[in-house]
Design a protein around this motif. Sequence first.
Motif, PDB file in Angstrom:
ATOM      1  N   ARG A 176       0.835  -1.209   0.000  1.00 33.00           N
ATOM      2  CA  ARG A 176       0.000   0.000   0.000  1.00 33.00           C
ATOM      3  C   ARG A 176       0.863   1.249   0.000  1.00 33.00           C
ATOM      4  O   ARG A 176       1.891   1.326   0.690  1.00 33.00           O
ATOM      5  CB  ARG A 176      -0.885   0.016   1.246  1.00 33.00           C
ATOM      6  CG  ARG A 176      -1.945  -1.069   1.289  1.00 33.00           C
ATOM      7  CD  ARG A 176      -3.176  -0.621   0.571  1.00 33.00           C
ATOM      8  NE  ARG A 176      -4.279  -1.553   0.752  1.00 33.00           N
ATOM      9  CZ  ARG A 176      -5.441  -1.422   0.131  1.00 33.00           C
ATOM     10  NH1 ARG A 176      -5.644  -0.399  -0.692  1.00 33.00           N
ATOM     11  NH2 ARG A 176      -6.415  -2.297   0.310  1.00 33.00           N
ATOM     12  N   ILE A 177       0.422   2.282  -0.746  1.00 39.14           N
ATOM     13  CA  ILE A 177       1.196   3.518  -0.838  1.00 39.14           C
ATOM     14  C   ILE A 177       1.340   4.173   0.532  1.00 39.14           C
ATOM     15  O   ILE A 177       2.394   4.738   0.855  1.00 39.14           O
ATOM     16  CB  ILE A 177       0.565   4.494  -1.867  1.00 39.14           C
ATOM     17  CG1 ILE A 177       1.445   5.724  -2.077  1.00 39.14           C
ATOM     18  CG2 ILE A 177      -0.862   4.858  -1.467  1.00 39.14           C
ATOM     19  CD1 ILE A 177       2.810   5.426  -2.666  1.00 39.14           C
ATOM     20  N   ALA A 178       0.315   4.087   1.394  1.00 42.36           N
ATOM     21  CA  ALA A 178       0.406   4.699   2.718  1.00 42.36           C
ATOM     22  C   ALA A 178       1.405   3.969   3.605  1.00 42.36           C
ATOM     23  O   ALA A 178       1.905   4.541   4.581  1.00 42.36           O
ATOM     24  CB  ALA A 178      -0.968   4.725   3.389  1.00 42.36           C
ATOM     25  N   THR A 179       1.688   2.723   3.298  1.00 40.17           N
ATOM     26  CA  THR A 179       2.721   1.962   4.008  1.00 40.17           C
ATOM     27  C   THR A 179       4.087   2.187   3.372  1.00 40.17           C
ATOM     28  O   THR A 179       5.104   2.283   4.059  1.00 40.17           O
ATOM     29  CB  THR A 179       2.383   0.458   3.999  1.00 40.17           C
ATOM     30  OG1 THR A 179       1.140   0.261   4.677  1.00 40.17           O
ATOM     31  CG2 THR A 179       3.457  -0.372   4.690  1.00 40.17           C
ATOM     32  N   ARG A 180       4.102   2.263   2.064  1.00 37.89           N
ATOM     33  CA  ARG A 180       5.362   2.397   1.323  1.00 37.89           C
ATOM     34  C   ARG A 180       6.068   3.713   1.614  1.00 37.89           C
ATOM     35  O   ARG A 180       7.302   3.774   1.689  1.00 37.89           O
ATOM     36  CB  ARG A 180       5.067   2.277  -0.169  1.00 37.89           C
ATOM     37  CG  ARG A 180       6.242   2.450  -1.083  1.00 37.89           C
ATOM     38  CD  ARG A 180       7.119   1.231  -1.133  1.00 37.89           C
ATOM     39  NE  ARG A 180       6.522   0.148  -1.881  1.00 37.89           N
ATOM     40  CZ  ARG A 180       7.152  -1.000  -2.146  1.00 37.89           C
ATOM     41  NH1 ARG A 180       8.387  -1.187  -1.691  1.00 37.89           N
ATOM     42  NH2 ARG A 180       6.558  -1.945  -2.837  1.00 37.89           N
ATOM     43  N   LEU A 181       5.312   4.786   1.779  1.00 37.76           N
ATOM     44  CA  LEU A 181       5.911   6.093   1.996  1.00 37.76           C
ATOM     45  C   LEU A 181       6.433   6.214   3.430  1.00 37.76           C
ATOM     46  O   LEU A 181       5.721   5.896   4.387  1.00 37.76           O
ATOM     47  CB  LEU A 181       4.899   7.204   1.709  1.00 37.76           C
ATOM     48  CG  LEU A 181       4.491   7.367   0.237  1.00 37.76           C
ATOM     49  CD1 LEU A 181       3.357   8.371   0.102  1.00 37.76           C
ATOM     50  CD2 LEU A 181       5.689   7.781  -0.623  1.00 37.76           C
ATOM     51  N   ASP A 182       7.642   6.713   3.567  1.00 34.02           N
ATOM     52  CA  ASP A 182       8.248   6.860   4.891  1.00 34.02           C
ATOM     53  C   ASP A 182       7.629   8.000   5.697  1.00 34.02           C
ATOM     54  O   ASP A 182       7.630   7.965   6.925  1.00 34.02           O
ATOM     55  CB  ASP A 182       9.753   7.097   4.750  1.00 34.02           C
ATOM     56  CG  ASP A 182      10.478   5.925   4.126  1.00 34.02           C
ATOM     57  OD1 ASP A 182       9.959   4.789   4.237  1.00 34.02           O
ATOM     58  OD2 ASP A 182      11.546   6.130   3.518  1.00 34.02           O
ATOM     59  N   ASP A 183       7.135   9.008   5.002  1.00 33.52           N
ATOM     60  CA  ASP A 183       6.553  10.183   5.643  1.00 33.52           C
ATOM     61  C   ASP A 183       5.107  10.309   5.173  1.00 33.52           C
ATOM     62  O   ASP A 183       4.853  10.495   3.979  1.00 33.52           O
ATOM     63  CB  ASP A 183       7.347  11.438   5.266  1.00 33.52           C
ATOM     64  CG  ASP A 183       6.952  12.673   6.063  1.00 33.52           C
ATOM     65  OD1 ASP A 183       5.764  12.806   6.410  1.00 33.52           O
ATOM     66  OD2 ASP A 183       7.842  13.517   6.337  1.00 33.52           O
ATOM     67  N   LYS A 184       4.154  10.189   6.078  1.00 40.26           N
ATOM     68  CA  LYS A 184       2.753  10.184   5.675  1.00 40.26           C
ATOM     69  C   LYS A 184       2.322  11.508   5.044  1.00 40.26           C
ATOM     70  O   LYS A 184       1.310  11.557   4.336  1.00 40.26           O
ATOM     71  CB  LYS A 184       1.848   9.846   6.861  1.00 40.26           C
ATOM     72  CG  LYS A 184       1.806  10.889   7.964  1.00 40.26           C
ATOM     73  CD  LYS A 184       0.845  10.453   9.067  1.00 40.26           C
ATOM     74  CE  LYS A 184       0.710  11.509  10.154  1.00 40.26           C
ATOM     75  NZ  LYS A 184      -0.211  11.075  11.236  1.00 40.26           N
ATOM     76  N   ARG A 185       3.079  12.585   5.282  1.00 40.75           N
ATOM     77  CA  ARG A 185       2.758  13.861   4.643  1.00 40.75           C
ATOM     78  C   ARG A 185       2.924  13.792   3.135  1.00 40.75           C
ATOM     79  O   ARG A 185       2.385  14.625   2.395  1.00 40.75           O
ATOM     80  CB  ARG A 185       3.642  14.973   5.207  1.00 40.75           C
ATOM     81  CG  ARG A 185       3.360  15.343   6.655  1.00 40.75           C
ATOM     82  CD  ARG A 185       4.355  16.360   7.192  1.00 40.75           C
ATOM     83  NE  ARG A 185       5.709  15.805   7.271  1.00 40.75           N
ATOM     84  CZ  ARG A 185       6.768  16.463   7.728  1.00 40.75           C
ATOM     85  NH1 ARG A 185       6.616  17.724   8.160  1.00 40.75           N
ATOM     86  NH2 ARG A 185       7.953  15.896   7.794  1.00 40.75           N
ATOM     87  N   HIS A 186       3.682  12.815   2.661  1.00 40.70           N
ATOM     88  CA  HIS A 186       3.956  12.714   1.221  1.00 40.70           C
ATOM     89  C   HIS A 186       2.862  11.986   0.461  1.00 40.70           C
ATOM     90  O   HIS A 186       2.920  11.895  -0.772  1.00 40.70           O
ATOM     91  CB  HIS A 186       5.308  12.028   1.005  1.00 40.70           C
ATOM     92  CG  HIS A 186       6.454  12.822   1.521  1.00 40.70           C
ATOM     93  ND1 HIS A 186       7.724  12.287   1.692  1.00 40.70           N
ATOM     94  CD2 HIS A 186       6.534  14.112   1.936  1.00 40.70           C
ATOM     95  CE1 HIS A 186       8.532  13.211   2.175  1.00 40.70           C
ATOM     96  NE2 HIS A 186       7.825  14.333   2.337  1.00 40.70           N
ATOM     97  N   LEU A 187       1.872  11.461   1.170  1.00 44.94           N
ATOM     98  CA  LEU A 187       0.779  10.792   0.477  1.00 44.94           C
ATOM     99  C   LEU A 187       0.053  11.756  -0.459  1.00 44.94           C
ATOM    100  O   LEU A 187      -0.266  11.404  -1.599  1.00 44.94           O
ATOM    101  CB  LEU A 187      -0.204  10.200   1.494  1.00 44.94           C
ATOM    102  CG  LEU A 187      -1.382   9.407   0.932  1.00 44.94           C
ATOM    103  CD1 LEU A 187      -0.912   8.265   0.045  1.00 44.94           C
ATOM    104  CD2 LEU A 187      -2.259   8.886   2.060  1.00 44.94           C
ATOM    105  N   ASP A 188      -0.177  12.970  -0.013  1.00 43.67           N
ATOM    106  CA  ASP A 188      -0.840  13.953  -0.871  1.00 43.67           C
ATOM    107  C   ASP A 188      -0.007  14.287  -2.102  1.00 43.67           C
ATOM    108  O   ASP A 188      -0.554  14.524  -3.185  1.00 43.67           O
ATOM    109  CB  ASP A 188      -1.129  15.239  -0.084  1.00 43.67           C
ATOM    110  CG  ASP A 188      -2.304  15.088   0.869  1.00 43.67           C
ATOM    111  OD1 ASP A 188      -2.973  14.037   0.842  1.00 43.67           O
ATOM    112  OD2 ASP A 188      -2.543  16.024   1.658  1.00 43.67           O
TER     113      ASP A 188
END
Length: 432
Positions: free
Chosen positions: A281-293
């Motif tokens: 999942r992209i929300a898991t893959r990204l180290d910083d949750k701010r980068h989801l947007d």
Amino acid sequence: MSDCDVWYHLFPLGFLEAEEANPDPGGEHRAVTHRLPALVGWLDYLVGLGVTGVLLGPVFESETHGYDTVDPLRVDRRLGDEADLVALFEECHRRSLKVGLDAVLHHVGRRHPHFQDVLARGEQSAFRDWFEIDFGRPGHDGFAYTNFEGHGQLVKLNHANPLVLDWAVDFANYWTQRGVDAYRLDAAYALPVDFVAAFAERVRAARPDLFLVGEVIHGDYSQIAQDARLESVTQYELWKAMWSSLNDGNFFELAHALERQAGFCERFTPWTFVGNHDTTRIATRLDDKRHLDLALALLFTLPGVPAVYAGDEQAARGRKFDRPGGDARIRRPPPEAPGQLSGERLASYLRHQELIAARRQRPWLAEGEVRVVGLENRLMTYEVRNDGASVFVALSTEDHPVSLQLPPGLNHAAGHGDSHLPPHGWGVWASE
């Protein structure tokens, strides 16, 4: 396909929490569990999200995960029956949602009746030429056969046999007649391009506007799309560059991917995504949750056909593991049911809604020309243009605010609204 299409991709067996194994695949004693009607309760939620189509993963009679098909003309008993599936098609179309299905044409499951006949009759089987079999070489079954990437349960079809092509076309036409608008060709990178091209020509004879997207993980995307006569193929290069550049603070990797994307768009329309049923999942893959947007801003402003993987719109978490059953966590239903979203999950849904709306207001983005305007390790700006219209996007992974030089005549479209981005900020501006 419409220029403003945005697809919602879900994996029915996982989304509807079906059993991991089919108790009697292909058998006559069919204890059917009618799970598919539950998807109708999600359709208004999807309309509210703004998507225009629903792509369903495997729904046909199979042994376990859906890609070990036993009968592509029968709905998997863990999901329901044909009446359930056709009713779902009709409910989608009533809401102006297109419907796509997974077409597994590279291989079948071991319990497929044709392969079972080969196991029983050996070289005397009428179906011996349906598969790539070496009766002279020892194997677990007394002979050796070609499988899919080392998975013995997935028996490779012999695509040089014209009867296999007839079988594939008959399958597609059967479901097209019942309302299917698109097919995702599973493992298209492993299919002979002449087989896919012949398949595409014949199924479009029955439905000229049928949309075909091929799963292509590696290889020459443009050449495969062109030779196989596919409208789209999955853009894994861009997927990897999006999350990797955000994690590494290296927009140069993304800039290279955008240059490649521009070249692809000259020859076909790529299928773009930040997650699917085969990826963490992209929300898991990204180290910083701010980068989801930031990842979502990329997905919905870049040229191509964007797809939302079910649950990502709620910032669902889940990691894929390279082991048997390692996909289970990424194939679960979304965390919250329609009407129950709150907090982070509601914020993610609303962000998807905002960006999908911005894209659908600008259908030309699907075939726009992308160009990187400014590039630093942790700051990037790019624009997408088409016939005088333009969209300008800024992305920052800096820990401090940054100032932008915005082109004149643009209006705020999404994200942060002025030329001063906060730390890890982003913004979208448009000429109309």
